[in-house]
Design a protein around this motif. Structure first.
Motif, PDB file in Angstrom:
ATOM      1  N   HIS A   1       0.821  -1.211   0.000  1.00  0.00           N
ATOM      2  CA  HIS A   1       0.000   0.000   0.000  1.00  0.00           C
ATOM      3  C   HIS A   1       0.853   1.260   0.000  1.00  0.00           C
ATOM      4  O   HIS A   1       1.961   1.278   0.550  1.00  0.00           O
ATOM      5  N   ASN A   2       0.314   2.304  -0.591  1.00  0.00           N
ATOM      6  CA  ASN A   2       0.935   3.625  -0.532  1.00  0.00           C
ATOM      7  C   ASN A   2       0.958   4.141   0.895  1.00  0.00           C
ATOM      8  O   ASN A   2       0.260   3.635   1.775  1.00  0.00           O
ATOM      9  N   GLY A   3       1.711   5.209   1.097  1.00  0.00           N
ATOM     10  CA  GLY A   3       1.699   5.903   2.373  1.00  0.00           C
ATOM     11  C   GLY A   3       0.996   7.241   2.244  1.00  0.00           C
ATOM     12  O   GLY A   3       0.598   7.667   1.161  1.00  0.00           O
ATOM     13  N   LEU A   4       0.834   7.894   3.373  1.00  0.00           N
ATOM     14  CA  LEU A   4       0.308   9.252   3.427  1.00  0.00           C
ATOM     15  C   LEU A   4       1.277  10.100   4.243  1.00  0.00           C
ATOM     16  O   LEU A   4       1.790   9.647   5.272  1.00  0.00           O
ATOM     17  N   ALA A   5       1.515  11.300   3.778  1.00  0.00           N
ATOM     18  CA  ALA A   5       2.349  12.214   4.552  1.00  0.00           C
ATOM     19  C   ALA A   5       1.589  12.641   5.800  1.00  0.00           C
ATOM     20  O   ALA A   5       0.368  12.826   5.756  1.00  0.00           O
ATOM     21  N   PRO A   6       2.272  12.793   6.933  1.00  0.00           N
ATOM     22  CA  PRO A   6       1.581  13.241   8.148  1.00  0.00           C
ATOM     23  C   PRO A   6       0.923  14.599   7.939  1.00  0.00           C
ATOM     24  O   PRO A   6       1.427  15.441   7.190  1.00  0.00           O
ATOM     25  N   VAL A   7      -0.212  14.798   8.582  1.00  0.00           N
ATOM     26  CA  VAL A   7      -0.909  16.079   8.496  1.00  0.00           C
ATOM     27  C   VAL A   7      -0.143  17.105   9.317  1.00  0.00           C
ATOM     28  O   VAL A   7       0.125  16.891  10.501  1.00  0.00           O
ATOM     29  N   ALA A   8       0.217  18.210   8.688  1.00  0.00           N
ATOM     30  CA  ALA A   8       0.946  19.268   9.373  1.00  0.00           C
ATOM     31  C   ALA A   8      -0.025  20.359   9.811  1.00  0.00           C
ATOM     32  O   ALA A   8      -1.047  20.610   9.169  1.00  0.00           O
ATOM     33  N   GLU A   9       0.298  20.990  10.907  1.00  0.00           N
ATOM     34  CA  GLU A   9      -0.500  22.129  11.353  1.00  0.00           C
ATOM     35  C   GLU A   9      -0.340  23.276  10.362  1.00  0.00           C
ATOM     36  O   GLU A   9       0.763  23.514   9.860  1.00  0.00           O
ATOM     37  N   PRO A  10      -1.417  23.990  10.036  1.00  0.00           N
ATOM     38  CA  PRO A  10      -1.308  25.087   9.062  1.00  0.00           C
ATOM     39  C   PRO A  10      -0.348  26.174   9.550  1.00  0.00           C
ATOM     40  O   PRO A  10      -0.411  26.591  10.701  1.00  0.00           O
ATOM     41  N   ALA A  11       0.540  26.599   8.638  1.00  0.00           N
ATOM     42  CA  ALA A  11       1.532  27.609   8.998  1.00  0.00           C
ATOM     43  C   ALA A  11       0.977  29.020   8.874  1.00  0.00           C
ATOM     44  O   ALA A  11       1.492  29.953   9.480  1.00  0.00           O
ATOM     45  N   VAL A  12      -0.067  29.165   8.059  1.00  0.00           N
ATOM     46  CA  VAL A  12      -0.667  30.487   7.855  1.00  0.00           C
ATOM     47  C   VAL A  12      -2.173  30.355   7.987  1.00  0.00           C
ATOM     48  O   VAL A  12      -2.711  29.269   8.169  1.00  0.00           O
ATOM     49  N   ALA A  13      -2.850  31.472   7.873  1.00  0.00           N
ATOM     50  CA  ALA A  13      -4.312  31.452   7.940  1.00  0.00           C
ATOM     51  C   ALA A  13      -4.869  30.525   6.866  1.00  0.00           C
ATOM     52  O   ALA A  13      -4.314  30.387   5.780  1.00  0.00           O
ATOM     53  N   SER A  14      -5.988  29.877   7.163  1.00  0.00           N
ATOM     54  CA  SER A  14      -6.590  28.912   6.257  1.00  0.00           C
ATOM     55  C   SER A  14      -6.872  29.514   4.887  1.00  0.00           C
ATOM     56  O   SER A  14      -7.345  30.641   4.764  1.00  0.00           O
ATOM     57  N   GLU A  15      -6.543  28.701   3.852  1.00  0.00           N
ATOM     58  CA  GLU A  15      -6.828  29.109   2.482  1.00  0.00           C
ATOM     59  C   GLU A  15      -8.110  28.460   1.969  1.00  0.00           C
ATOM     60  O   GLU A  15      -8.395  28.498   0.781  1.00  0.00           O
ATOM     61  N   ALA A  16      -8.877  27.860   2.855  1.00  0.00           N
ATOM     62  CA  ALA A  16     -10.118  27.203   2.462  1.00  0.00           C
ATOM     63  C   ALA A  16     -11.257  28.216   2.406  1.00  0.00           C
ATOM     64  O   ALA A  16     -11.173  29.301   2.986  1.00  0.00           O
ATOM     65  N   PRO A  17     -12.344  27.867   1.710  1.00  0.00           N
ATOM     66  CA  PRO A  17     -13.516  28.756   1.690  1.00  0.00           C
ATOM     67  C   PRO A  17     -14.070  28.961   3.093  1.00  0.00           C
ATOM     68  O   PRO A  17     -13.907  28.115   3.975  1.00  0.00           O
ATOM     69  N   ARG A  18     -14.739  30.070   3.295  1.00  0.00           N
ATOM     70  CA  ARG A  18     -15.369  30.337   4.591  1.00  0.00           C
ATOM     71  C   ARG A  18     -16.719  29.629   4.667  1.00  0.00           C
ATOM     72  O   ARG A  18     -17.405  29.471   3.675  1.00  0.00           O
ATOM     73  N   GLY A  19     -17.087  29.238   5.880  1.00  0.00           N
ATOM     74  CA  GLY A  19     -18.372  28.573   6.068  1.00  0.00           C
ATOM     75  C   GLY A  19     -18.284  27.087   5.753  1.00  0.00           C
ATOM     76  O   GLY A  19     -17.260  26.568   5.313  1.00  0.00           O
ATOM     77  N   ASP A  20     -19.380  26.371   5.966  1.00  0.00           N
ATOM     78  CA  ASP A  20     -19.436  24.933   5.701  1.00  0.00           C
ATOM     79  C   ASP A  20     -19.607  24.670   4.204  1.00  0.00           C
ATOM     80  O   ASP A  20     -20.292  25.417   3.496  1.00  0.00           O
ATOM     81  N   TYR A  21     -18.995  23.589   3.738  1.00  0.00           N
ATOM     82  CA  TYR A  21     -19.100  23.225   2.321  1.00  0.00           C
ATOM     83  C   TYR A  21     -18.778  21.740   2.163  1.00  0.00           C
ATOM     84  O   TYR A  21     -18.154  21.108   3.027  1.00  0.00           O
ATOM     85  N   LEU A  22     -19.229  21.187   1.069  1.00  0.00           N
ATOM     86  CA  LEU A  22     -18.832  19.848   0.648  1.00  0.00           C
ATOM     87  C   LEU A  22     -17.609  19.994  -0.258  1.00  0.00           C
ATOM     88  O   LEU A  22     -17.468  20.977  -0.971  1.00  0.00           O
TER      89      LEU A  22
END
Length: 361
Positions: A177-198
């Motif tokens: 099986h492949n691996g996954l890189a460990p999840v790192a804590e965000p270094a800067v403010a989130s670049e994701a959309p605001r609010g809930d979304y799919l």
């Protein structure tokens, strides 16, 4: 033992599968942890990808075969003669390809990684997708590589079954099986959309089933009293209301999009492994994905599995995944536990064992 690690035809920006490129990067890094005077690595690459494969041990080095990403004629020459010459030039006894195609090597030993046989799925389901010489390369080259390699590594039991069915290869096949890189804590403010979304990751390629994702989302909007908007990474603009397409996200921005999602939907029709559902699970995001062999295997039943062509079933699963309560929390927690099992150091160790055993045969 000296191993030629072939990344000559890989490059981040020239149409190769980004998944295979990332696999090669992580595996080269992981294999260097096992490098020694008894296990030396020679990376066969080009000037355009040298910086993507840093050498971290004195028992690994780079053999730069070209100054830049190879053109078509250079790639053909590599498969016919160049790889064999590089083996002789480097003194390597074993050839290793993370890409799955096998050049002519004479009597040299070889280990290849065949991630999936999706190109052969296209040859059957969408024969117009490949034309002329490319069709021959897919139908003949991939099958021939599967049959000729001394040892074959594949990334899921589902792919191993497909390889056996389509090529007849059943011996000396290793599921790693492949691996996954460990999840790192965000270094800067989130670049994701605001609010809930799919959130979804896909493309316009037929096996990614963009139409199925959109149909499921339309059905979900009819079922939900407060439907969430949908963000799709990698797909062209769909023109659908409440659907946003984003492209060209960097790794940090992509992880931010996973992290901020209320649920993740992935309705692919063919996969060899399936990174996106596991990456979502890493972040504790409930996953709705296709009930196909590879995704059923890697998610270990900790996702909501649906028929990728049944929009109603997928919509109902999305509604369950986004409804607060015990079931949603269980999906989040069990998903994270499942994703934590996939580590690149585990993958590299198993690949190293195959390489060493092949060289000693």
């Amino acid at each position: 033992m000296k191993v030629l690690f072939d990344v000559f035809e890989l490059d981040r920006g020239h149409g190769n599968s980004l998944g295979i490129f990332r696999y090669a990067q992580e595996l080269f890094q992981g294999l260097q942890a096992h490098a020694s005077p008894e296990f030396e690595l020679v990376l066969a690459g080009h000037g355009g990808n040298a910086a993507d494969f840093p050498v971290t041990t004195p028992h690994a080095r780079v053999l730069q075969v070209a100054d830049h990403y190879p053109r078509h004629a250079q790639r053909l020459r590599w498969r016919v003669l160049g790889a064999r010459q590089a083996m002789a030039r480097s003194g390597a006894q074993l050839y290793f390809s993370p890409k799955g195609f096998l050049p002519w090597l004479g009597a040299r030993r070889s280990v290849i990684v065949v991630h999936d046989l999706i190109p052969l799925w296209y040859a059957e389901a969408h024969p117009q997708h490949f034309r002329g010489p490319q069709r021959w390369l897919v139908n003949h080259g991939l099958r021939t590589a599967c049959r000729r390699a001394d040892e074959l590594i594949t990334i899921s039991a589902a792919s191993a079954v497909d390889i056996a069915r389509r090529t007849g290869r059943t011996r000396h096949v290793h599921v790693i099986h492949n691996g996954l890189a460990p999840v790192a804590e965000p270094a800067v403010a989130s670049e994701a959309p605001r609010g809930d979304y799919l959130f979804s990751v896909g493309s316009a390629l037929p096996h990614k089933n963009l139409a199925g994702v959109l149909a499921a989302y339309r059905a979900y909007r009819q079922l939900s009293e407060r439907p969430l908007p949908l963000v799709i990474c990698g797909a062209p603009d769909t023109g659908e209301p409440f659907v946003t397409s984003v492209r060209g996200l960097g790794e940090q921005a992509l992880q931010a999009h996973y992290r901020g999602a209320a649920a993740f939907v992935f309705l692919s029709r063919a996969e060899g492994f399936g990174f996106p559902p596991l990456e979502a699970m890493q972040h504790g995001v409930p996953v709705v994905c296709s009930d196909i062999p590879a995704l059923r295997e890697v998610t270990q039943g900790k996702a909501l599995l649906v028929n990728p062509d049944d929009s109603r079933q997928a919509a109902e699963a999305l509604l369950r995944a986004t409804t607060p309560g015990e079931a949603r929390e269980r999906l989040r927690e069990e998903g994270q536990v499942t994703a934590a099992q996939y580590r690149w150091e585990h993958c590299a160790r198993q690949v190293f064992d195959v390489l060493r055993a092949t060289a000693l045969r």
